[in-house]
Scaffold this motif. Structure first.
Motif, mmCIF file in Angstrom:
data_model
loop_
_atom_site.group_PDB
_atom_site.id
_atom_site.type_symbol
_atom_site.label_atom_id
_atom_site.label_comp_id
_atom_site.label_asym_id
_atom_site.label_seq_id
_atom_site.Cartn_x
_atom_site.Cartn_y
_atom_site.Cartn_z
ATOM 1 N N TYR A 1 80.080 -5.572 128.238
ATOM 2 C CA TYR A 1 80.300 -5.968 129.414
ATOM 3 C C TYR A 1 79.365 -5.226 130.434
ATOM 4 N N ASP A 2 78.390 -5.831 130.947
ATOM 5 C CA ASP A 2 77.365 -5.179 132.221
ATOM 6 C C ASP A 2 78.145 -5.487 133.501
ATOM 7 N N LEU A 3 78.886 -4.496 133.996
ATOM 8 C CA LEU A 3 79.767 -4.858 135.158
ATOM 9 C C LEU A 3 78.989 -5.305 136.431
ATOM 10 N N GLY A 4 77.766 -4.644 136.562
ATOM 11 C CA GLY A 4 76.984 -4.820 137.871
ATOM 12 C C GLY A 4 76.290 -6.162 137.494
ATOM 13 N N ALA A 5 75.981 -6.969 136.441
ATOM 14 C CA ALA A 5 75.436 -8.059 136.306
ATOM 15 C C ALA A 5 76.446 -9.343 136.140
ATOM 16 N N ASP A 6 77.801 -8.690 135.829
ATOM 17 C CA ASP A 6 78.938 -9.648 135.390
ATOM 18 C C ASP A 6 78.214 -10.359 134.167
ATOM 19 N N ARG A 7 78.035 -9.727 133.206
ATOM 20 C CA ARG A 7 77.176 -10.063 132.120
ATOM 21 C C ARG A 7 77.752 -9.791 130.782
ATOM 22 N N ALA B 1 86.603 -4.979 126.684
ATOM 23 C CA ALA B 1 85.546 -4.562 127.680
ATOM 24 C C ALA B 1 85.420 -4.671 129.329
ATOM 25 N N ARG B 2 86.294 -5.626 129.745
ATOM 26 C CA ARG B 2 86.339 -5.722 131.056
ATOM 27 C C ARG B 2 87.324 -4.922 131.756
ATOM 28 N N PHE B 3 88.423 -4.524 130.951
ATOM 29 C CA PHE B 3 89.429 -3.611 131.274
ATOM 30 C C PHE B 3 88.775 -2.202 131.648
ATOM 31 N N ALA B 4 87.968 -1.915 130.236
ATOM 32 C CA ALA B 4 87.288 -0.512 130.535
ATOM 33 C C ALA B 4 86.257 -0.340 131.610
ATOM 34 N N GLY C 1 73.274 4.776 136.730
ATOM 35 C CA GLY C 1 73.958 4.487 137.599
ATOM 36 C C GLY C 1 74.825 3.225 137.365
ATOM 37 N N ARG C 2 74.518 2.736 136.119
ATOM 38 C CA ARG C 2 75.198 1.351 135.922
ATOM 39 C C ARG C 2 76.301 1.627 134.499
ATOM 40 N N VAL C 3 77.312 0.715 134.837
ATOM 41 C CA VAL C 3 78.495 1.007 133.802
ATOM 42 C C VAL C 3 78.654 -0.473 132.838
ATOM 43 N N TYR C 4 78.791 -0.012 131.606
ATOM 44 C CA TYR C 4 78.806 -0.930 130.519
ATOM 45 C C TYR C 4 80.130 -0.599 129.899
ATOM 46 N N GLY C 5 80.991 -1.676 130.031
ATOM 47 C CA GLY C 5 82.244 -1.632 129.082
ATOM 48 C C GLY C 5 81.971 -2.151 127.769
ATOM 49 N N PHE C 6 82.608 -1.698 126.490
ATOM 50 C CA PHE C 6 82.513 -2.383 125.248
ATOM 51 C C PHE C 6 83.823 -2.346 124.604
ATOM 52 N N ALA C 7 83.670 -3.073 123.680
ATOM 53 C CA ALA C 7 85.159 -3.191 122.729
ATOM 54 C C ALA C 7 84.275 -3.626 121.412
#
Length: 258
Positions: free
Chosen positions: A41-47, A164-167, A224-230
């Motif tokens: 989950y690319d938080l910045g892009a909501d992708r 992934a979204r929670f992380a 500078g970007r955040v990527y949640g994963f699961a």
């Protein structure tokens, strides 16, 4: 009319609008035939990037990946003062020698001490735990009657997409909790850094199902970007423990994130 047509044309060629989902069946080969899924989950892009989308939406018992939420709730409710408060494990024999000692969350989190986190959950108690699960919108938000077993045996369940979204929200500090609680859990969840990326995560192993389920949940901070994963996979037993992070790191490497 011409202006409307131009606007629609522009919308059609946008590469990654909010909520965009990218399915990547080509990455399934990295599982080596092991049934499983992966979500980024690319938080910045909501992708969202999905490997095995159907499974990624299916909820499973979180097992020790719930230590991310359990740690947050413990700090937020005051059940545990900080990451260095020593928590008793109870003195009973454990399946792993590393669990047979009193220890703080800072130590219990990486060794995944079940008895320490069960004591933490009992301190929190069911009413506060249920309220916090609703507040965090964590999976199906169900605890059942046992304060110290619901993330190990159910009924609590969560999907890889939700994990992934929670992380990612924890990484950004945007959960509906204090900055202190979130900062402390980010600190104890840190795994390491390399090539400009910092990795945070927690594994989990669901024993009581057939097949057993292995989890790896966390996030990457890079440029500078955040990527949640699961990731979750089917497991046959202890011999498959290492495959959770092996497969996950292979996918993150293919995506040039870690």
């Amino acid at each position: 009319m011409l202006r409307l047509l131009l606007t629609l044309l522009c919308l059609c060629v946008l590469p990654a609008r909010a909520g965009f989902t990218d399915e990547r069946p080509d990455l399934q080969s990295l599982f080596g035939g092991t049934p499983g899924c992966f979500v980024l989950y690319d938080l910045g892009a909501d992708r969202l990037l999905l490997v095995n989308p159907e499974r990624a939406q299916r909820r499973y018992i979180p097992a020790s990946t719930f230590k991310l939420a359990n740690s947050l709730i413990a700090l937020e409710t005051g059940a545990v003062h900080d990451a260095d408060e020593v928590i008793p494990y109870g003195g009973r024999p454990q399946p792993f020698k590393a669990w047979e000692k009193d220890m703080p969350m800072r130590e219990a989190f990486p060794v995944s001490s079940v008895p320490v986190y069960q004591e933490i959950a009992r301190r929190i108690g069911l009413p506060r735990m249920q309220a916090m699960l609703r507040r965090l919108d964590y999976g199906n938000r169900r605890t059942g009657p046992a304060a110290d077993r619901f993330w190990l045996d159910g009924p609590l369940q969560i999907s890889a997409v939700e994990q992934a979204r929670f992380a990612a929200r924890l990484a950004q500090g945007s959960l509906p909790l204090s900055a202190r609680s979130q900062s402390t859990v980010r600190e104890i969840a840190r795994v390491g850094s390399r090539d400009g990326s910092t990795l945070y995560g927690k594994t989990g192993w669901v024993f009581g199902t057939q097949p057993q389920i292995g989890w790896w949940v966390g996030w990457i901070e890079r440029e500078g970007r955040v990527y949640g994963f699961a990731l979750n996979i089917d497991m046959q037993g202890e011999q498959d423990i290492g495959r959770r992070t092996q497969i996950g790191e292979a996918i993150l490497g293919k995506l040039e994130l870690y």
